[in-house]
Design a protein around this motif. Structure first.
Motif, short mmCIF file in Angstrom:
data_model
loop_
_atom_site.label_atom_id
_atom_site.label_comp_id
_atom_site.label_asym_id
_atom_site.label_seq_id
_atom_site.Cartn_x
_atom_site.Cartn_y
_atom_site.Cartn_z
N UNK A 74 -1.79 12.33 10.64
CA UNK A 74 -1.19 11.66 9.70
C UNK A 74 0.29 11.56 9.79
N UNK A 75 0.73 10.80 10.75
CA UNK A 75 1.86 10.59 11.22
C UNK A 75 2.72 9.72 10.40
N UNK A 76 4.03 9.81 10.46
CA UNK A 76 4.97 9.07 9.67
C UNK A 76 4.46 7.46 9.79
N UNK A 77 4.56 7.02 8.75
CA UNK A 77 3.84 5.45 8.71
C UNK A 77 2.30 5.16 8.50
N UNK A 78 1.58 6.16 8.60
CA UNK A 78 0.20 5.96 8.56
C UNK A 78 0.00 5.55 7.16
N UNK A 79 -0.83 4.36 7.06
CA UNK A 79 -1.27 3.79 5.85
C UNK A 79 -2.54 4.78 5.36
N UNK A 80 -2.24 5.10 3.83
CA UNK A 80 -3.61 5.61 3.23
C UNK A 80 -4.41 4.64 2.69
N UNK A 116 1.00 -1.21 0.06
CA UNK A 116 0.07 -0.11 -0.02
C UNK A 116 0.77 1.30 0.05
N UNK A 117 0.21 2.30 0.33
CA UNK A 117 0.90 3.62 0.47
C UNK A 117 0.82 4.06 1.88
N UNK A 118 2.09 4.83 2.19
CA UNK A 118 2.15 5.10 3.66
C UNK A 118 2.74 6.64 3.61
N UNK A 119 2.27 7.69 4.69
CA UNK A 119 2.87 8.74 4.65
C UNK A 119 4.21 8.85 5.26
N UNK A 120 5.17 9.33 4.51
CA UNK A 120 6.42 9.50 4.87
C UNK A 120 6.88 10.69 5.69
N UNK A 138 -6.04 4.56 7.94
CA UNK A 138 -5.94 3.48 8.87
C UNK A 138 -5.56 4.06 10.08
N UNK A 139 -6.44 4.27 11.14
CA UNK A 139 -6.17 5.04 12.56
C UNK A 139 -5.84 3.86 13.42
N UNK A 140 -5.92 4.31 14.71
CA UNK A 140 -5.72 3.43 15.63
C UNK A 140 -6.85 2.76 16.05
#
Length: 481
Positions: A137-143, A124-128, A199-201
């Motif tokens: 939307x912290x580092x590693x959050x999956x979009x 998938x795609x993740x925020x860097x 994808x949040x907690x």
């Protein structure tokens, strides 16, 4: 007969339309777009050595027929997308299309963009990096989706803008990471904000993320364009780790061939003095550069290579091709020098290059004869991918570990190139001049495949797992084999 409109639209519209999203407005006469496509097609057929390597003429013609439209005008965005799709069918990573410099500067100065960079993997795609005030939307959050469009769909629609040798999807994903914000805007439009699902907690969540101007982004990240950086003063380094020699080559640019050769010789001498029995050559993130460094690397290890290339060919352009080439007079002179000095016509009338880099294959004073591991990833391209392909085919005691490369499958183009400037849209097409056909085995119409596939999982691995595997588990893996 070429049909070219005298159209200053690509320049004038960017100077007079104000602050609107003119890239996606219907501003270009369809006849102007058709004329540019004709110029593009004829130029590539005439000058690109690998134009027919992967896609048949019938398939290309069918694609061109599908681009015809009854509309009187098309947007610059639509014209750009169609040309990118067409160029992508060549499947050559050295051939790509760009907006003109003026168009790019205008959009960067007046439009807002996605406020984060991403990592893209098969998962998938993740925020860097996130440059917005949306701290969720912290580092590693999956979009999951952007503006209602699933990430998988977003990625698929953007793929044609990123070229790679053969069908190397892995290489395309690598190119997308650092440029996602730019191509997302060119394709999907410029927006004041974006609805981002992630994808949040506690499960799927949404956030309204405001766009930002490029100047604001640059102030926060000085290296936004480059996924890999290196010290230009040291593109090659050497160390001994756990009695294993490690040569890291981050680029084939920055040094003369003589300095690369001297550094390799010093490394080999030090390894012999220390009694090293294994060598790791790390070319991950290496996009290539100076021709001949790949030869030096291969020469320093045991190999069975007799001939590097099946052929190296350059085309002879037609006189009217220069009408559309940036710095046309200089390119005419360069073409003349190449044909007079470096290339000769063979019996079939092709301009074949003399093997002037054979001196870099001279056996070094101290060749390493032990086990060799080459580390590769999807950012390995051009000359670095050539080395990976040669090492995989001819390395006598050589194992490749990592990911499929972006380039260097067998035959590709590189070296001297033209910038084709399309007369109506102003778009620039990067067209390499020389066709290199490597004499290697195992072609699968993509990048160079590793013997051991191993990924660095983003945001979860604190260590360099590929290097750790090479250093600590290689002997165990070899014994199991």
């Amino acid at each position: 007969m070429r049909f070219v409109l005298t159209c200053a639209l690509s320049t004038a519209c960017f100077l007079t339309f104000g602050q609107g999203d003119i890239w996606h407005e219907n501003a270009l006469p369809s006849e102007a777009f058709a004329a540019d496509m004709e110029v593009l097609e004829e130029f590539l057929i005439q000058n690109h050595g690998g134009f027919d390597q992967y896609t048949s003429a019938q398939t290309k013609q069918s694609l061109l027929d599908g681009m015809q439209s009854d509309k009187e005008v098309v947007s610059l965005a639509e014209a750009y997308r169609k040309m990118a799709v067409y160029i992508d069918k060549i499947h050559d990573g050295h051939t790509w299309i760009m907006p003109s410099e003026m168009q790019s500067e205008y959009l960067l100065a007046t439009q807002k963009f996605m406020p984060f960079t991403v990592k893209v993997t098969g998962r998938g795609m993740f925020v860097e990096q996130n440059f917005s005030d949306c701290y969720d939307l912290e580092e590693g959050t999956e979009l999951v989706a952007i503006n209602g469009l699933p990430i998988r769909k977003v990625v698929n629609e953007l793929m044609p803008y990123f070229t790679a040798d053969g069908y190397s999807l892995n290489g395309k994903l690598g190119g997308m990471e650092g440029q996602f914000w730019w191509y997302y805007a060119l394709h999907f439009g410029f927006h004041e904000s974006h609805i981002v699902e992630y994808k949040g907690k506690t499960g799927a969540e949404r956030a309204l993320v405001p766009s930002i101007y490029m100047n604001d982004l640059i102030n926060d990240a000085s290296e936004i364009y480059c996924r890999y950086s290196y010290d230009e003063d040291a593109p090659m380094t050497f160390e001994i780790d756990q009695n294993i020699g490690v040569i890291t080559v981050s680029s084939f640019n920055g040094w003369s061939l003589r300095k690369y050769k001297a550094t390799l010789l010093n490394a080999l001498n030090e390894m012999e003095a220390q009694g090293c029995e294994e060598l790791i050559i790390d070319v991950r993130g290496n996009g290539g550069g100076r021709e001949g460094v790949e030869n030096l690397l291969l020469s320093c290890i045991e190999n069975s290579m007799d001939a590097k290339y099946d052929k190296v060919v350059i085309r002879s352009p037609q006189a009217d091709d220069y009408e559309y080439i940036d710095h046309a007079f200089a390119k005419r002179m360069e073409d003349l020098v190449y044909r007079l000095v470096e290339f000769r016509k063979d019996e079939e009338g092709e301009w074949q290059r003399r093997n002037r880099f054979s001196r870099t294959f001279v056996e070094p004073e101290n060749r390493f004869e032990g086990q060799v591991t080459v580390l590769i990833d999807r950012n390995v391209f051009s000359g670095a991918a050539e080395f990976a392909a040669l090492a995989k085919t001819y390395g006598t005691n050589c194992t490749l570990i990592g990911e499929e490369t972006c380039g260097g499958y067998q035959g590709h183009t590189s070296g001297y190139y033209y910038d084709l400037v399309l007369p109506n849209t102003g778009f620039i097409v990067h067209v390499p001049r020389i066709w290199f056909d490597l004499n290697v085995e195992g072609t699968h119409n993509g990048g160079v495949l590793p013997d051991v596939q191993l990924y660095q999982v983003p945001f979860t691995d604190s260590k360099d797992v590929v290097m750790e595997f090479a250093l600590t588990r290689k002997k165990e893996w070899l014994s199991e084999e």
